[in-house]
Design an enzyme around this catalytic site. Structure first.
Site, mmCIF file in Angstrom:
data_model
loop_
_atom_site.group_PDB
_atom_site.id
_atom_site.type_symbol
_atom_site.label_atom_id
_atom_site.label_comp_id
_atom_site.label_asym_id
_atom_site.label_seq_id
_atom_site.Cartn_x
_atom_site.Cartn_y
_atom_site.Cartn_z
ATOM 1 N N CYS A 35 0.838 -1.191 0.000
ATOM 2 C CA CYS A 35 0.000 0.000 0.000
ATOM 3 C C CYS A 35 0.880 1.251 0.000
ATOM 4 O O CYS A 35 2.000 1.241 0.511
ATOM 5 C CB CYS A 35 -0.902 -0.010 1.227
ATOM 6 S SG CYS A 35 -2.052 1.387 1.324
ATOM 7 N N ASP A 49 0.486 3.679 1.799
ATOM 8 C CA ASP A 49 0.450 4.245 3.146
ATOM 9 C C ASP A 49 1.864 4.539 3.657
ATOM 10 O O ASP A 49 2.745 3.681 3.607
ATOM 11 C CB ASP A 49 -0.245 3.268 4.096
ATOM 12 C CG ASP A 49 -0.616 3.900 5.424
ATOM 13 O OD1 ASP A 49 0.317 4.258 6.180
ATOM 14 O OD2 ASP A 49 -1.804 4.036 5.724
ATOM 15 N N ARG A 101 3.029 4.732 6.520
ATOM 16 C CA ARG A 101 3.434 4.058 7.763
ATOM 17 C C ARG A 101 3.995 2.658 7.521
ATOM 18 O O ARG A 101 4.334 1.962 8.485
ATOM 19 C CB ARG A 101 2.226 3.952 8.711
ATOM 20 C CG ARG A 101 1.634 5.286 9.111
ATOM 21 C CD ARG A 101 0.287 5.089 9.783
ATOM 22 N NE ARG A 101 -0.680 4.499 8.853
ATOM 23 C CZ ARG A 101 -1.909 4.106 9.219
ATOM 24 N NH1 ARG A 101 -2.296 4.225 10.472
ATOM 25 N NH2 ARG A 101 -2.726 3.586 8.320
ATOM 26 N N HIS A 103 -2.132 -3.995 5.044
ATOM 27 C CA HIS A 103 -1.890 -3.599 6.442
ATOM 28 C C HIS A 103 -3.210 -3.292 7.125
ATOM 29 O O HIS A 103 -4.146 -2.785 6.509
ATOM 30 C CB HIS A 103 -0.947 -2.398 6.528
ATOM 31 C CG HIS A 103 -1.526 -1.125 5.975
ATOM 32 N ND1 HIS A 103 -2.154 -0.194 6.772
ATOM 33 C CD2 HIS A 103 -1.575 -0.637 4.719
ATOM 34 C CE1 HIS A 103 -2.563 0.823 6.022
ATOM 35 N NE2 HIS A 103 -2.228 0.576 4.777
ATOM 36 N N CYS A 160 -6.031 0.006 7.063
ATOM 37 C CA CYS A 160 -5.902 0.586 5.721
ATOM 38 C C CYS A 160 -7.130 1.446 5.400
ATOM 39 O O CYS A 160 -8.268 0.962 5.470
ATOM 40 C CB CYS A 160 -5.763 -0.519 4.689
ATOM 41 S SG CYS A 160 -5.649 0.046 2.981
#
Length: 217
Positions: free
Chosen positions: A42, A44, A46, A98, A101
């Site tokens: 992803c 993302d 993090r 994750h 999400c």
């Protein structure tokens, strides 16, 4: 929030520190990359692939998009996979979702975002295909379960892509793995969806999906 120029200052500091602590580090990066791993994850911020796995830069080839989706019409993802498999000769492809999400949560709730709704629709298809399973879970468990289901479905999409069908037909050894990352604890979770041949897809898929429900009983 840091000013954009602060990023350059941090970069110079980091580069100097790396050269002090590991002389020749950047010289090594100039050599041709020969990663054994590809990470499809992803976007993302993090979820940094290298840090999570303890791999060095150059050891993992990374492709990212919202909610780690692999679509048969997405030439970007398919080109990255082909490059990794045919040119770099990676041995492992990890599809990594994750927990927490936002894309998965939006799909679960049917939230409207805008143009991205067309992309999130792919996860909604996963949601709809597994509606009976999700309805058997407590509401607070459904987002994590859908995250895992999405990973499993994307592993299948990688496996049935023309790239992997051709690679396996030629006897190339590439394993496709489905994992989920816990943002809350930093741990990777094996979803028991590791595929090494076209024939293995169906039984592994059924077992992995059943395992999602069994783990939450």
């Amino acid at each position: 929030m840091p000013h954009i120029q602060d990023l350059f200052a941090h970069n110079r500091s980091w580069a100097a520190q790396m050269e002090r602590e590991r002389p020749g580090f950047f010289t090594g990066l100039t050599k041709q990359q020969k990663p054994r791993y590809m990470w499809i994850g992803c976007s993302d911020s993090r979820v940094p692939a290298n840090q999570i796995t303890g791999l060095e830069p150059g050891e993992v080839f990374v492709h990212r998009n919202v909610a780690n989706i692999v679509v048969h019409s997405d030439l970007n993802a398919l080109s990255a996979i082909q490059f990794a498999v045919e040119l770099l000769k990676v041995e492992h492809i990890m599809v990594v979702g994750h927990y927490g999400c936002s894309g998965v949560q939006a799909a679960l709730e049917g939230a409207r975002i805008g143009l991205a709704d067309n992309w999130i629709r792919h996860i909604q298809d996963v949601r709809d295909n597994h509606r009976a399973l999700l309805d058997r879970l407590a509401p607070e468990q459904r987002a994590n379960a859908l995250c895992e289901l999405n990973v499993i479905e994307q592993v299948v999409n990688v496996c049935v892509s023309t790239v992997m069908v051709d690679a396996w037909a030629k006897g190339q050894k590439v394993s496709i793995h489905g994992w989920a990352f816990g943002v809350n604890d930093g741990l990777l979770h094996d979803l028991h969806m590791t595929v090494t041949s076209t024939d293995a897809i169906e039984p592994l898929y059924r077992a992995a999906v059943e395992g999602i429900l069994a783990a939450r009983k």
